[in-house]
Design a protein around this motif. Sequence first.
Motif, PDB file in Angstrom:
ATOM      1  N   UNK A  30      29.208   4.151   4.227  1.00 27.03           N
ATOM      2  CA  UNK A  30      29.511   2.717   4.250  1.00 27.03           C
ATOM      3  C   UNK A  30      28.612   1.953   5.222  1.00 27.03           C
ATOM      4  N   UNK A  31      27.960   2.679   6.147  1.00 25.22           N
ATOM      5  CA  UNK A  31      27.062   1.999   7.085  1.00 25.22           C
ATOM      6  C   UNK A  31      25.678   1.731   6.469  1.00 25.22           C
ATOM      7  N   UNK A  32      25.493   2.153   5.222  1.00 21.85           N
ATOM      8  CA  UNK A  32      24.161   2.030   4.632  1.00 21.85           C
ATOM      9  C   UNK A  32      24.149   1.115   3.420  1.00 21.85           C
ATOM     10  N   UNK A  33      23.783  -0.148   3.616  1.00 22.46           N
ATOM     11  CA  UNK A  33      23.778  -1.088   2.500  1.00 22.46           C
ATOM     12  C   UNK A  33      22.741  -0.741   1.420  1.00 22.46           C
ATOM     13  N   UNK A  34      21.731   0.086   1.754  1.00 23.85           N
ATOM     14  CA  UNK A  34      20.697   0.430   0.773  1.00 23.85           C
ATOM     15  C   UNK A  34      21.148   1.503  -0.219  1.00 23.85           C
ATOM     16  N   UNK A  35      22.334   2.064   0.027  1.00 24.89           N
ATOM     17  CA  UNK A  35      22.797   3.170  -0.797  1.00 24.89           C
ATOM     18  C   UNK A  35      23.014   2.747  -2.252  1.00 24.89           C
ATOM     19  N   UNK A  86      21.252   8.316  -2.491  1.00 24.13           N
ATOM     20  CA  UNK A  86      19.911   7.782  -2.739  1.00 24.13           C
ATOM     21  C   UNK A  86      19.864   6.356  -2.200  1.00 24.13           C
ATOM     22  N   UNK A  87      18.784   6.036  -1.530  1.00 26.70           N
ATOM     23  CA  UNK A  87      18.664   4.715  -0.923  1.00 26.70           C
ATOM     24  C   UNK A  87      17.596   3.919  -1.643  1.00 26.70           C
ATOM     25  N   UNK A  88      17.917   2.653  -1.866  1.00 28.15           N
ATOM     26  CA  UNK A  88      16.973   1.812  -2.587  1.00 28.15           C
ATOM     27  C   UNK A  88      16.145   1.003  -1.598  1.00 28.15           C
ATOM     28  N   UNK A  89      14.833   1.117  -1.754  1.00 25.77           N
ATOM     29  CA  UNK A  89      13.930   0.343  -0.914  1.00 25.77           C
ATOM     30  C   UNK A  89      12.837  -0.171  -1.840  1.00 25.77           C
ATOM     31  N   UNK A  90      12.790  -1.480  -2.031  1.00 23.81           N
ATOM     32  CA  UNK A  90      11.901  -2.086  -3.038  1.00 23.81           C
ATOM     33  C   UNK A  90      12.074  -1.333  -4.358  1.00 23.81           C
ATOM     34  N   UNK A  91      11.008  -0.770  -4.912  1.00 19.75           N
ATOM     35  CA  UNK A  91      11.132  -0.055  -6.182  1.00 19.75           C
ATOM     36  C   UNK A  91      11.413   1.428  -6.005  1.00 19.75           C
ATOM     37  N   UNK A  92      11.559   1.852  -4.758  1.00 21.94           N
ATOM     38  CA  UNK A  92      11.754   3.266  -4.496  1.00 21.94           C
ATOM     39  C   UNK A  92      13.242   3.628  -4.460  1.00 21.94           C
ATOM     40  N   UNK A  93      13.547   4.833  -4.918  1.00 23.54           N
ATOM     41  CA  UNK A  93      14.889   5.389  -4.736  1.00 23.54           C
ATOM     42  C   UNK A  93      14.705   6.675  -3.950  1.00 23.54           C
ATOM     43  N   UNK A  94      15.125   6.668  -2.697  1.00 30.31           N
ATOM     44  CA  UNK A  94      14.776   7.789  -1.818  1.00 30.31           C
ATOM     45  C   UNK A  94      16.009   8.526  -1.311  1.00 30.31           C
ATOM     46  N   UNK A 135       0.807  -1.219   0.000  1.00 31.86           N
ATOM     47  CA  UNK A 135       0.000   0.000   0.000  1.00 31.86           C
ATOM     48  C   UNK A 135       0.842   1.271   0.000  1.00 31.86           C
ATOM     49  N   UNK A 136       2.146   1.130  -0.104  1.00 29.43           N
ATOM     50  CA  UNK A 136       2.999   2.318  -0.110  1.00 29.43           C
ATOM     51  C   UNK A 136       4.060   2.235   0.976  1.00 29.43           C
ATOM     52  N   UNK A 137       4.639   3.373   1.317  1.00 29.42           N
ATOM     53  CA  UNK A 137       5.710   3.389   2.299  1.00 29.42           C
ATOM     54  C   UNK A 137       5.146   3.525   3.706  1.00 29.42           C
ATOM     55  N   UNK A 138       5.723   2.744   4.620  1.00 21.64           N
ATOM     56  CA  UNK A 138       5.202   2.738   5.983  1.00 21.64           C
ATOM     57  C   UNK A 138       6.296   3.148   6.964  1.00 21.64           C
TER      58      UNK A 138
END
Lengths: 517, 158
Positions: free
Chosen positions: A102-107, A114-122, A73-76
């Motif tokens: 370096x502490x952020x594997x989503x980078x 920009x951080x990747x979360x599912x299909x989002x780049x935030x 349903x979106x970002x929670x």
Amino acid sequence: MTFGEKMTKTILLQLVEPGQTPNPHTNPPGIVVGIDLGTTHSVLAAVLEGKPRVLEIEGEGPLVPSTLKASTTGLKVGETQGDILSSTKRLMGRGPEDPICSQFPHLVAGQGVRLKLADYGLTPVEVASHILSHLREKAEKFFELPVEAAVITVPAYFDEAARIATKQASALAGIKVLRLINEPTAAALAYGLEKGIGGVYAVYDFGGGTFDLSLLKLEGGVFQVLGTGGDLNLGGDDIDHALADFLKTKDIRRARFLKEKLTDHDSFDGVIREDLEAIVTPFITKTLRITDEVLRNAELTPRDVEGVVLVGGMTRMPMVRREVEAFFKKTPLSDIDPDQAVALGAALSAHGLQYGSDILLLDVTPLSLGLETMGGLVEKIIPRNTPLPALASQEFTTYQDGQGGMVIHVVQGEREFVQDCRSLARFELKGLPSLPAGAARVRVDFAVDAEGLLTVSAFEKTTGLFQHVEVHPTYGLDQKALSEMILESQKHGKEDILKRLQVEEGRKENVQPPSDR
Amino acid sequence: MFDPFEILGLPRSFFLDMKVLEKRYFEEQKKVHPDRFALEESAEKARALRSSTHLNQAYLLLKDPLQRAGYLLKAASIHPLSHDPETLTKVMDWNERLEEGDNVSQELAKEEDFLFNELEDAFKSNEYEKANIALYRITYVKKLLKDVYAKAKGRGAI
């Protein structure tokens, strides 16, 4: 002022557009809240019936984890399990080359942070804006009224870029910021220290992401920051990483869990507190070295300090308390929950700004602001710990005959060379008159407002050529992208507020949506 | 012209009670600080920002005895000293010893105290030329003390 049921209804009728209130002290225009936008948790508070309270919604605790998770349903916001973004406050205003990344594997490698979360780049600003939106909704659910404005806290040691990033996140979340205030000052407010005997107080704020030490002088309702120092890369998160290394695991969440367990257990799951303390010792030593430096800069000793306030989750650790007590030779104040003190102080500040108050916060610049000069050296224009608002000027000249322009490179930091300082902005003063080297006179003005936001202007004296720039961070969102996003969120934000207000019974005619967001 | 004494409503004198200065500063900030105008029109806010900034500048200047002295001397049309052979000789001597690793910090602190007393005496008897010389020398001693501290810090002694 009471804030009961009756008052809530009166306020609804008095809703006024921001900026149109003729007198701040007579017409309470709406709901104002205090927000502690923390590294690990965020907390929402407001003044209710004259007292600051942390707002809780049924089924949710007082602390909202500063996390973001993608769902169907979106970002929670506030989820702690699964694939989540967390601690992104540490990335606010940072560039991709910053070691903290370096502490952020989503980078995601590439354009900016920009951080990747599912299909989002935030971006970290967007993550913060989601957290702020969530808190705003929470407040609106609680009061059944729109949030008019908020005071948001930032670490005292936050630099210019991180402060601007926080403001951008608020704008995106549709929150009008009454004022950014520093976390330690907020904590001192929560303790009501101004009601006591006055004197110098130290606020030792050891949180999830940052450490700050601030010295405040309290007298007659004035909170005067005497000095502040800190480390943006020194927090509970770093201890989690160090503990994970020690345990030879990559599971940071498990390390954090163990760290928290060892606060009131001597051993847990095979790890003994001594092991943790050995890991923590160098971190604490670092905080005390900073403390010593701040005292020294203010020409004070631990003996001059009337009291010590503990803030931030790390100060729950018995060893931290012990060491702070030994340093100051005083039992620190800790009767307010160290996770809630900052939000409570922010609520008091918001209430005071909106309805008038005898309390005044006088902040300082946490870091020196300067310009690049010949040879990559930094010329400091406003030294750190200068009371705000501040204004300083410096004159520069050309170094070549007929030099037509001059690059103004604004930096922040204590080091002597530009490469070791934070680059904030760069602009060129063009169209200088054709004069021999050293004849043109360019005056550069640095103005820092009460919140710590900088504006730089350059002025060529012989021709009157003038340039004025607001300093924007080199990293984070660029202005165009930000304005577009705000426009979008305003469109929807207004619709949402209108919709919600129309549901309110029988008061439709008297209410206008806040339009200035 | 920018007059810090006028801004803070204090008598123009080198001798200033820091408690009184602070009290006046807080009283004035409570009136003019931008936070007092958080909801006002922007013109009102801009005015507050200007007044509050001037007040900070005045407060910082008066708080520092050397800047205060400098301001009073300038106001009395005394030009800052640009050259003083005696100071130069002393400073060169200290610098040399500092290079050789001598611990001169105590001596410098003593000299600073001595010069500060001279400065006070000069202002007491309104001898501005004398004050001007004392101010010039203190500035050098202060700079040397800063170098000593920076060196000690560089060695990790502090």
